[in-house]
Design a protein around this motif. Structure first.
Motif, PDB file in Angstrom:
ATOM      1  N   LYS A  16       0.807  -1.215   0.000  1.00  0.00           N
ATOM      2  CA  LYS A  16       0.000   0.000   0.000  1.00  0.00           C
ATOM      3  C   LYS A  16       0.841   1.267   0.000  1.00  0.00           C
ATOM      4  O   LYS A  16       0.381   2.312  -0.420  1.00  0.00           O
ATOM      5  N   LEU A  17       2.075   1.190   0.437  1.00  0.00           N
ATOM      6  CA  LEU A  17       2.959   2.354   0.441  1.00  0.00           C
ATOM      7  C   LEU A  17       3.618   2.559  -0.923  1.00  0.00           C
ATOM      8  O   LEU A  17       4.629   3.237  -1.035  1.00  0.00           O
ATOM      9  N   GLN A  18       3.050   1.961  -1.947  1.00  0.00           N
ATOM     10  CA  GLN A  18       3.468   2.095  -3.342  1.00  0.00           C
ATOM     11  C   GLN A  18       4.865   1.546  -3.607  1.00  0.00           C
ATOM     12  O   GLN A  18       5.566   2.014  -4.498  1.00  0.00           O
ATOM     13  N   ALA A  19       5.272   0.569  -2.839  1.00  0.00           N
ATOM     14  CA  ALA A  19       6.524  -0.146  -3.092  1.00  0.00           C
ATOM     15  C   ALA A  19       6.178  -1.522  -3.648  1.00  0.00           C
ATOM     16  O   ALA A  19       5.172  -2.120  -3.285  1.00  0.00           O
ATOM     17  N   ILE A  20       7.025  -2.002  -4.533  1.00  0.00           N
ATOM     18  CA  ILE A  20       6.868  -3.340  -5.084  1.00  0.00           C
ATOM     19  C   ILE A  20       8.167  -4.096  -4.839  1.00  0.00           C
ATOM     20  O   ILE A  20       9.245  -3.619  -5.179  1.00  0.00           O
ATOM     21  N   HIS A  21       8.043  -5.272  -4.230  1.00  0.00           N
ATOM     22  CA  HIS A  21       9.206  -6.136  -4.000  1.00  0.00           C
ATOM     23  C   HIS A  21       9.084  -7.336  -4.934  1.00  0.00           C
ATOM     24  O   HIS A  21       8.023  -7.956  -5.015  1.00  0.00           O
ATOM     25  N   GLN A  22      10.182  -7.670  -5.592  1.00  0.00           N
ATOM     26  CA  GLN A  22      10.238  -8.889  -6.390  1.00  0.00           C
ATOM     27  C   GLN A  22      11.201  -9.848  -5.708  1.00  0.00           C
ATOM     28  O   GLN A  22      12.376  -9.525  -5.513  1.00  0.00           O
ATOM     29  N   TYR A  23      10.697 -11.021  -5.358  1.00  0.00           N
ATOM     30  CA  TYR A  23      11.480 -12.067  -4.680  1.00  0.00           C
ATOM     31  C   TYR A  23      11.857 -13.134  -5.703  1.00  0.00           C
ATOM     32  O   TYR A  23      11.022 -13.547  -6.507  1.00  0.00           O
ATOM     33  N   PHE A  24      13.111 -13.590  -5.632  1.00  0.00           N
ATOM     34  CA  PHE A  24      13.656 -14.483  -6.645  1.00  0.00           C
ATOM     35  C   PHE A  24      13.811 -15.914  -6.130  1.00  0.00           C
ATOM     36  O   PHE A  24      14.032 -16.131  -4.943  1.00  0.00           O
ATOM     37  N   ASP A  25      13.678 -16.861  -7.052  1.00  0.00           N
ATOM     38  CA  ASP A  25      13.806 -18.297  -6.768  1.00  0.00           C
ATOM     39  C   ASP A  25      12.770 -18.793  -5.765  1.00  0.00           C
ATOM     40  O   ASP A  25      13.058 -19.635  -4.913  1.00  0.00           O
ATOM     41  N   VAL A  26      11.559 -18.273  -5.888  1.00  0.00           N
ATOM     42  CA  VAL A  26      10.454 -18.692  -5.019  1.00  0.00           C
ATOM     43  C   VAL A  26       9.733 -19.854  -5.701  1.00  0.00           C
ATOM     44  O   VAL A  26       9.292 -19.731  -6.848  1.00  0.00           O
ATOM     45  N   SER A  27       9.601 -20.952  -4.993  1.00  0.00           N
ATOM     46  CA  SER A  27       8.963 -22.136  -5.576  1.00  0.00           C
ATOM     47  C   SER A  27       7.452 -21.927  -5.707  1.00  0.00           C
ATOM     48  O   SER A  27       6.852 -21.103  -5.011  1.00  0.00           O
ATOM     49  N   LEU A  28       6.863 -22.709  -6.594  1.00  0.00           N
ATOM     50  CA  LEU A  28       5.410 -22.685  -6.753  1.00  0.00           C
ATOM     51  C   LEU A  28       4.733 -23.097  -5.448  1.00  0.00           C
ATOM     52  O   LEU A  28       3.715 -22.520  -5.059  1.00  0.00           O
ATOM     53  N   ASP A  29       5.308 -24.068  -4.744  1.00  0.00           N
ATOM     54  CA  ASP A  29       4.743 -24.504  -3.459  1.00  0.00           C
ATOM     55  C   ASP A  29       4.699 -23.359  -2.449  1.00  0.00           C
ATOM     56  O   ASP A  29       3.733 -23.225  -1.702  1.00  0.00           O
ATOM     57  N   GLU A  30       5.742 -22.534  -2.429  1.00  0.00           N
ATOM     58  CA  GLU A  30       5.755 -21.387  -1.509  1.00  0.00           C
ATOM     59  C   GLU A  30       4.692 -20.367  -1.894  1.00  0.00           C
ATOM     60  O   GLU A  30       4.019 -19.806  -1.025  1.00  0.00           O
ATOM     61  N   PHE A  31       4.530 -20.124  -3.191  1.00  0.00           N
ATOM     62  CA  PHE A  31       3.484 -19.208  -3.649  1.00  0.00           C
ATOM     63  C   PHE A  31       2.101 -19.717  -3.246  1.00  0.00           C
ATOM     64  O   PHE A  31       1.279 -18.962  -2.728  1.00  0.00           O
ATOM     65  N   VAL A  32       1.849 -20.988  -3.456  1.00  0.00           N
ATOM     66  CA  VAL A  32       0.553 -21.579  -3.096  1.00  0.00           C
ATOM     67  C   VAL A  32       0.327 -21.488  -1.587  1.00  0.00           C
ATOM     68  O   VAL A  32      -0.768 -21.142  -1.136  1.00  0.00           O
ATOM     69  N   ALA A  33       1.349 -21.774  -0.799  1.00  0.00           N
ATOM     70  CA  ALA A  33       1.231 -21.670   0.661  1.00  0.00           C
ATOM     71  C   ALA A  33       0.892 -20.237   1.071  1.00  0.00           C
ATOM     72  O   ALA A  33       0.059 -20.011   1.959  1.00  0.00           O
ATOM     73  N   LEU A  34       1.523 -19.263   0.428  1.00  0.00           N
ATOM     74  CA  LEU A  34       1.228 -17.859   0.713  1.00  0.00           C
ATOM     75  C   LEU A  34      -0.224 -17.538   0.414  1.00  0.00           C
ATOM     76  O   LEU A  34      -0.922 -16.933   1.237  1.00  0.00           O
ATOM     77  N   MET A  35      -0.703 -17.956  -0.747  1.00  0.00           N
ATOM     78  CA  MET A  35      -2.068 -17.627  -1.157  1.00  0.00           C
ATOM     79  C   MET A  35      -3.122 -18.365  -0.321  1.00  0.00           C
ATOM     80  O   MET A  35      -4.233 -17.868  -0.171  1.00  0.00           O
ATOM     81  N   LYS A  36      -2.774 -19.515   0.221  1.00  0.00           N
ATOM     82  CA  LYS A  36      -3.722 -20.279   1.045  1.00  0.00           C
ATOM     83  C   LYS A  36      -3.656 -19.921   2.527  1.00  0.00           C
ATOM     84  O   LYS A  36      -4.493 -20.371   3.302  1.00  0.00           O
ATOM     85  N   ALA A  37      -2.676 -19.129   2.897  1.00  0.00           N
ATOM     86  CA  ALA A  37      -2.486 -18.795   4.317  1.00  0.00           C
ATOM     87  C   ALA A  37      -3.686 -18.010   4.848  1.00  0.00           C
ATOM     88  O   ALA A  37      -4.236 -17.157   4.150  1.00  0.00           O
ATOM     89  N   PRO A  38      -4.105 -18.296   6.087  1.00  0.00           N
ATOM     90  CA  PRO A  38      -5.224 -17.567   6.674  1.00  0.00           C
ATOM     91  C   PRO A  38      -4.934 -16.064   6.773  1.00  0.00           C
ATOM     92  O   PRO A  38      -5.829 -15.249   6.609  1.00  0.00           O
ATOM     93  N   LYS A  39      -3.673 -15.729   7.024  1.00  0.00           N
ATOM     94  CA  LYS A  39      -3.248 -14.329   7.072  1.00  0.00           C
ATOM     95  C   LYS A  39      -2.039 -14.183   6.154  1.00  0.00           C
ATOM     96  O   LYS A  39      -0.914 -14.540   6.522  1.00  0.00           O
ATOM     97  N   ILE A  40      -2.275 -13.674   4.961  1.00  0.00           N
ATOM     98  CA  ILE A  40      -1.215 -13.585   3.955  1.00  0.00           C
ATOM     99  C   ILE A  40      -0.056 -12.737   4.445  1.00  0.00           C
ATOM    100  O   ILE A  40       1.102 -13.094   4.262  1.00  0.00           O
ATOM    101  N   GLU A  41      -0.343 -11.616   5.071  1.00  0.00           N
ATOM    102  CA  GLU A  41       0.731 -10.735   5.529  1.00  0.00           C
ATOM    103  C   GLU A  41       1.621 -11.416   6.563  1.00  0.00           C
ATOM    104  O   GLU A  41       2.842 -11.307   6.523  1.00  0.00           O
ATOM    105  N   THR A  42       1.036 -12.165   7.478  1.00  0.00           N
ATOM    106  CA  THR A  42       1.805 -12.888   8.485  1.00  0.00           C
ATOM    107  C   THR A  42       2.681 -13.946   7.826  1.00  0.00           C
ATOM    108  O   THR A  42       3.862 -14.090   8.149  1.00  0.00           O
TER     109      THR A  42
END
Length: 69
Positions: free
Chosen positions: A28-54
């Motif tokens: 929301k502070l208009q910053a964009i972070h790009q993280y490298f070498d992130v597995s698909l499993d980690e992305f899915v875990a992030l999206m399924k997390a009850p609290k994405i920010e946590t």
């Protein structure tokens, strides 16, 4: 990359490039972070997390190299 809109306190959206394994987090502070070498499993875990920010702070931010845009 598909942009997923996130209804969280500080995160606006998330994108993931499965071929390049880049996770992009837009804040929301208009910053964009790009993280490298992130597995698909980690992305899915992030999206399924009850609290994405946590999940982001506990498992992504502290583990992966990133650039700020």
């Amino acid at each position: 990359m598909t942009r997923y809109i996130i209804n969280d306190r500080n995160i606006v959206s998330v994108r993931y490039d499965e071929i390049q394994k880049i996770l992009e987090i837009e804040f929301k502070l208009q910053a964009i972070h790009q993280y490298f070498d992130v597995s698909l499993d980690e992305f899915v875990a992030l999206m399924k997390a009850p609290k994405i920010e946590t999940h982001y702070f506990n498992f992504v931010h502290c583990r992966y190299h990133f650039d700020v845009y």
